[in-house]
Write a protein that holds these residues in place. Structure first.
Motif, PDB file in Angstrom:
ATOM      1  N   LEU A  93       0.619  -1.069  -0.084  1.00  0.00           N
ATOM      2  CA  LEU A  93      -0.157  -0.107  -0.231  1.00  0.00           C
ATOM      3  C   LEU A  93       1.087   1.318  -0.340  1.00  0.00           C
ATOM      4  CD1 LEU A  93      -3.074   1.344   0.533  1.00  0.00           C
ATOM      5  CD2 LEU A  93      -2.448   1.419   2.813  1.00  0.00           C
ATOM      6  N   ALA A  94       1.954   1.012   1.198  1.00  0.00           N
ATOM      7  CA  ALA A  94       2.749   2.085   0.822  1.00  0.00           C
ATOM      8  C   ALA A  94       3.482   2.194  -0.677  1.00  0.00           C
ATOM      9  CB  ALA A  94       3.805   2.256   1.742  1.00  0.00           C
ATOM     10  N   ARG A  95       4.125   1.452  -1.168  1.00  0.00           N
ATOM     11  CA  ARG A  95       4.627   1.645  -2.808  1.00  0.00           C
ATOM     12  C   ARG A  95       3.258   2.098  -3.189  1.00  0.00           C
ATOM     13  NH1 ARG A  95       5.399  -3.148  -2.713  1.00  0.00           N
ATOM     14  NH2 ARG A  95       7.284  -3.125  -1.589  1.00  0.00           N
ATOM     15  N   PHE A  96       1.987   1.910  -3.352  1.00  0.00           N
ATOM     16  CA  PHE A  96       1.213   2.096  -4.247  1.00  0.00           C
ATOM     17  C   PHE A  96       0.815   4.382  -4.258  1.00  0.00           C
ATOM     18  CE2 PHE A  96      -3.149   3.026  -4.802  1.00  0.00           C
ATOM     19  CZ  PHE A  96      -3.471   2.777  -6.078  1.00  0.00           C
ATOM     20  N   LEU A  97       0.985   4.012  -2.983  1.00  0.00           N
ATOM     21  CA  LEU A  97       0.838   5.574  -2.538  1.00  0.00           C
ATOM     22  C   LEU A  97       1.734   6.055  -2.916  1.00  0.00           C
ATOM     23  CD1 LEU A  97      -0.549   4.803   0.895  1.00  0.00           C
ATOM     24  CD2 LEU A  97      -2.044   5.904  -1.357  1.00  0.00           C
ATOM     25  N   LEU A  98       2.797   6.001  -2.753  1.00  0.00           N
ATOM     26  CA  LEU A  98       3.850   6.397  -3.431  1.00  0.00           C
ATOM     27  C   LEU A  98       4.317   6.782  -4.805  1.00  0.00           C
ATOM     28  CD1 LEU A  98       6.634   8.165  -2.548  1.00  0.00           C
ATOM     29  CD2 LEU A  98       7.598   5.996  -2.430  1.00  0.00           C
ATOM     30  N   VAL A  99       4.516   5.434  -5.368  1.00  0.00           N
ATOM     31  CA  VAL A  99       3.879   5.877  -6.841  1.00  0.00           C
ATOM     32  C   VAL A  99       3.285   6.745  -7.500  1.00  0.00           C
ATOM     33  CG1 VAL A  99       3.981   4.441  -9.082  1.00  0.00           C
ATOM     34  CG2 VAL A  99       5.560   3.264  -7.729  1.00  0.00           C
ATOM     35  N   ASN A 100       1.889   6.694  -6.886  1.00  0.00           N
ATOM     36  CA  ASN A 100       0.709   7.293  -7.517  1.00  0.00           C
ATOM     37  C   ASN A 100       1.055   9.100  -7.173  1.00  0.00           C
ATOM     38  OD1 ASN A 100      -0.899   5.369  -8.528  1.00  0.00           O
ATOM     39  ND2 ASN A 100      -2.577   5.819  -7.035  1.00  0.00           N
ATOM     40  N   ASN A 101       1.078   9.037  -5.913  1.00  0.00           N
ATOM     41  CA  ASN A 101       1.846  10.762  -5.478  1.00  0.00           C
ATOM     42  C   ASN A 101       2.733  11.196  -6.637  1.00  0.00           C
ATOM     43  OD1 ASN A 101      -0.297  11.355  -4.217  1.00  0.00           O
ATOM     44  ND2 ASN A 101       0.563   9.959  -2.349  1.00  0.00           N
ATOM     45  N   THR A 102       4.139  10.218  -6.699  1.00  0.00           N
ATOM     46  CA  THR A 102       4.887  11.223  -7.406  1.00  0.00           C
ATOM     47  C   THR A 102       4.747  11.045  -8.604  1.00  0.00           C
ATOM     48  OG1 THR A 102       6.901   9.099  -6.003  1.00  0.00           O
ATOM     49  CG2 THR A 102       7.697  10.306  -8.148  1.00  0.00           C
ATOM     50  N   ARG A 103       4.032  10.076  -9.293  1.00  0.00           N
ATOM     51  CA  ARG A 103       2.982  10.673 -10.520  1.00  0.00           C
ATOM     52  C   ARG A 103       2.388  12.451 -10.488  1.00  0.00           C
ATOM     53  NH1 ARG A 103      -0.005   5.177 -11.638  1.00  0.00           N
ATOM     54  NH2 ARG A 103       2.315   4.308 -12.884  1.00  0.00           N
TER      55      ARG A 103
END
Length: 215
Positions: free
Chosen positions: A81-91
């Motif tokens: 979940l943390a990885r998913f959130l970070l990827v989305n927010n980085t975009r």
């Protein structure tokens, strides 16, 4: 020697310590970050007004696109979940900077639209389960995530302004080594805030919500 004088002395000697460079970057970008914050705040007000008028934007958008706006992440581990959130927010973070390629229109849209969604969704949830749930669900990670996105937008707006200065002839170059160095440090700090936000949202926020609102 005060801090400002020390920074000027360091630069005159040819050095550019990271702390001085980061301070200069903030001085250069702070009003543009403030402008981005204002756009987001305006969006929140619009989102709340739409909720008061009876519009649930989340439901409307999901009906238009034919699928949930937020994917089901219930089966993921906290790390995933943390990885998913970070990827989305980085975009979103990178798009806010690259909005300069659209003369800033994409960045303006991102700030206002996200503000509208947060304001509308927050108002809907608050009306159903109370303001306390929203505060616990958003504030712990939001105090890191939102400033990061505002920093990215501020960098995009400032870069656009520098392009305008170059076109008017009031600036010799859009990009310089020192500008890239200090702005790169600011962007790095902003992205690290996203890392902290993703960790908190994945590990801390669910625990707080469960402990305080389990019933």
């Amino acid at each position: 020697m005060n801090e400002r004088t020390r920074r000027e002395h360091d630069r005159s000697d040819g050095g550019y310590p990271p702390r001085a460079a980061l301070a200069d970057a903030w001085d250069e970008h702070s009003r543009y970050v403030g402008f981005a914050t204002g756009l987001f705040a305006f969006g929140i007000l619009v989102g709340i007004a739409l909720m008061v008028a009876g519009y649930n934007l989340l439901e409307i958008i999901e009906e238009l696109v034919g699928e949930p706006l937020f994917p089901d992440i219930g089966g993921q581990s906290r790390t995933e979940l943390a990885r998913f959130l970070l990827v989305n927010n980085t975009r979103a973070f990178l798009l806010s900077i690259l909005g300069v390629l659209t003369l800033g229109l994409l960045t303006v849209w991102a700030m206002v639209f996200n503000g509208i969604i947060v304001g509308n969704l927050g108002a809907v949830v608050a009306s159903n389960v109370g303001i306390g749930y929203i505060l616990v669900g958003l504030l712990p990670h939001g105090v890191f995530e939102l400033p990061a996105l505002f920093i990215a937008a501020g960098v995009g707006f400032r870069l656009l302004y520098r392009v305008g200065q170059r076109l008017r002839g009031s600036r010799n170059a859009i990009l310089t080594r020192r500008y890239l160095y200090r702005t790169g440090l600011l962007v790095l700090v902003g992205w690290l805030l996203l890392v902290v936000a993703a960790i908190i949202e994945a590990f801390v926020t669910p625990a707080l919500l469960e402990a305080l609102f389990a019933a």
